[in-house]
Design an enzyme around this catalytic site. Structure first.
Site, mmCIF file in Angstrom:
data_model
loop_
_atom_site.group_PDB
_atom_site.id
_atom_site.type_symbol
_atom_site.label_atom_id
_atom_site.label_comp_id
_atom_site.label_asym_id
_atom_site.label_seq_id
_atom_site.Cartn_x
_atom_site.Cartn_y
_atom_site.Cartn_z
ATOM 1 N N GLU A 250 -11.353 0.050 -3.570
ATOM 2 C CA GLU A 250 -10.533 0.617 -2.307
ATOM 3 C C GLU A 250 -9.459 1.410 -3.026
ATOM 4 O OE1 GLU A 250 -9.375 -2.956 -0.181
ATOM 5 O OE2 GLU A 250 -8.236 -3.646 -1.866
ATOM 6 N N ASP B 295 0.990 -1.194 -0.081
ATOM 7 C CA ASP B 295 -0.226 0.120 -0.216
ATOM 8 C C ASP B 295 0.780 1.118 0.005
ATOM 9 O OD1 ASP B 295 -2.079 -1.914 0.468
ATOM 10 O OD2 ASP B 295 -2.139 -1.527 2.526
HETATM 11 O O1 FUB Z 1 -3.321 -3.496 3.446
HETATM 12 C C1 FUB Z 1 -4.529 -3.795 3.602
HETATM 13 C C2 FUB Z 1 -5.639 -3.513 2.742
HETATM 14 O O2 FUB Z 1 -5.165 -4.321 1.494
HETATM 15 C C3 FUB Z 1 -5.565 -1.906 2.154
HETATM 16 O O3 FUB Z 1 -6.056 -1.359 3.072
HETATM 17 C C4 FUB Z 1 -6.025 -2.308 0.768
HETATM 18 O O4 FUB Z 1 -6.128 -1.030 -0.063
HETATM 19 C C5 FUB Z 1 -5.348 -3.465 0.387
HETATM 20 O O5 FUB Z 1 -4.398 -3.332 -0.266
#
Ligand code: FUB
Length: 335
Positions: A236, A16
């Site tokens: 996301e 991330d």
């Molecule tokens: O790292 C945990 C979660 O996985 C993140 O918040 C999302 O964007 C995905 O990458």
């Protein structure tokens, strides 16, 4: 001479990435993956991250990558119990503000703020999360007039879905089909408008939202919102950057595993869908940031190739990003 793409810190699992340039140096703020032994579940219970590090470099292609060490641990954050997920940092008036997502003691994701005097920390957390904050994956964006915006949100693990409940959809006359549950969007008919990311202007002291949150609407080329059934709709990992006066909103499509982008005329949108930035990588999640450094543009992202894992042990990667003359972005090659 090393050729991009390049893995950035092979000694540890980071994911991330939020890339930012501070004082002429490139800093990357990632999530810090580790093998917690937690069972895989649909809400991301296998991502049990407990601290943040920051890494930096002065040459993306060949430069040594420095790990500045831990900048914040969940035990330092009074309101947070676990799952220190994605974060981002911005500078304002000589201070550095880290906005991060973590679960509170009720199992609900909120956004919190921690403040430092230097990009490499240490960061001192606030006692409480940002009022009215929810969900995950904050991205901080400073516009040319100095206003700072936070984009955030995610489905499944990020609980954004709770904010458009089955009851609400039923009241709107939506036929949810035979198995409505908390993953409303994914069980909804394909022609329901997709749930969106949120955007909000930050207060002058960077510690609260300055206004109610707005939906980040992504329109197709005919001006209609992308639908829940569209594999290119938001899931996301919001990111915002500006290029030639236009606002580029990019994001992960989650269960269809693309990075996509859309262009708008202001920080709130709406944004018009343009295309895929990156095809699915090895691993379930895909997440990124886009930054200009020393006259070149880069895409920072992660994959699970080095760990040979499909989910939670991810490694940072970077590749060059190029624009076409009309302002669209060339799809990034992962090889
Ligand atoms: O790292 C945990 C979660 O996985 C993140 O918040 C999302 O964007 C995905 O990458």
């Amino acid at each position: 001479m090393a050729k991009l793409p390049r893995y950035l810190f092979p000694k540890d699992y980071y994911a991330d990435p939020s890339a930012n340039v501070f004082n002429g140096r490139l800093y990357v703020y990632p999530s810090h993956d580790w093998e917690a032994g937690a069972a895989f579940d649909d809400d991301g219970g296998h991502f049990q991250m407990k601290d943040y590090h920051v890494i930096s470099m002065d040459d993306v292609e060949n430069g040594e990558v420095t790990d500045h060490g831990m900048i914040l641990h969940v035990d330092q954050v009074p309101w947070a119990e676990k799952q220190m997920w994605d974060n981002d940092v911005i500078e304002k008036d000589g201070k550095y503000y880290l906005v991060f997502s973590a679960k509170d003691y009720n199992g609900v994701f909120h956004l919190g703020v921690a403040v430092a005097d230097k990009p490499e920390g240490p960061f001192v957390p606030q006692e409480h999360p940002i009022r009215s904050s929810f969900s995950i994956d904050p991205c901080l964006f400073k516009d040319d007039d100095g206003q700072i915006y936070c984009y955030f949100g995610g489905l499944w693990g990020g609980q954004l879905q709770w904010y458009k409940s089955p009851e609400k959809l039923l009241k709107e006359g939506v036929d949810l089909g035979p198995a409505p549950d908390k993953k409303t969007q994914l069980y909804a008919p394909a022609d329901v408008p997709a749930l969106s990311s949120s955007v909000v202007r930050m207060s002058d002291d960077m510690l609260q939202f300055a206004e109610a949150t707005h939906e980040v609407v992504i329109l197709d080329k005919e001006g209609k919102p992308l639908k829940a059934g569209d594999p290119h709709r938001f899931f996301e990992a919001s990111w915002m950057h500006k290029y030639n006066g236009k606002y580029y909103f990019s994001y992960s499509t989650g269960d269809s595993h693309f990075l996509c982008y859309a262009i708008g005329d202001n920080p709130y949108g709406p944004f018009t869908y343009q295309g895929v930035l990156l095809d699915p990588v090895v691993g379930w999640t895909t997440h990124h940031s886009i930054v200009e450094y020393k006259g070149e543009w880069f895409l920072f992202y992660h994959d699970c190739v080095p760990s040979n894992d499909v989910t939670h042990l991810r490694s940072l990667k970077v590749q060059r990003l190029f624009y076409n003359e009309d302002g669209t972005i060339r799809k990034v090659e992962n090889e």
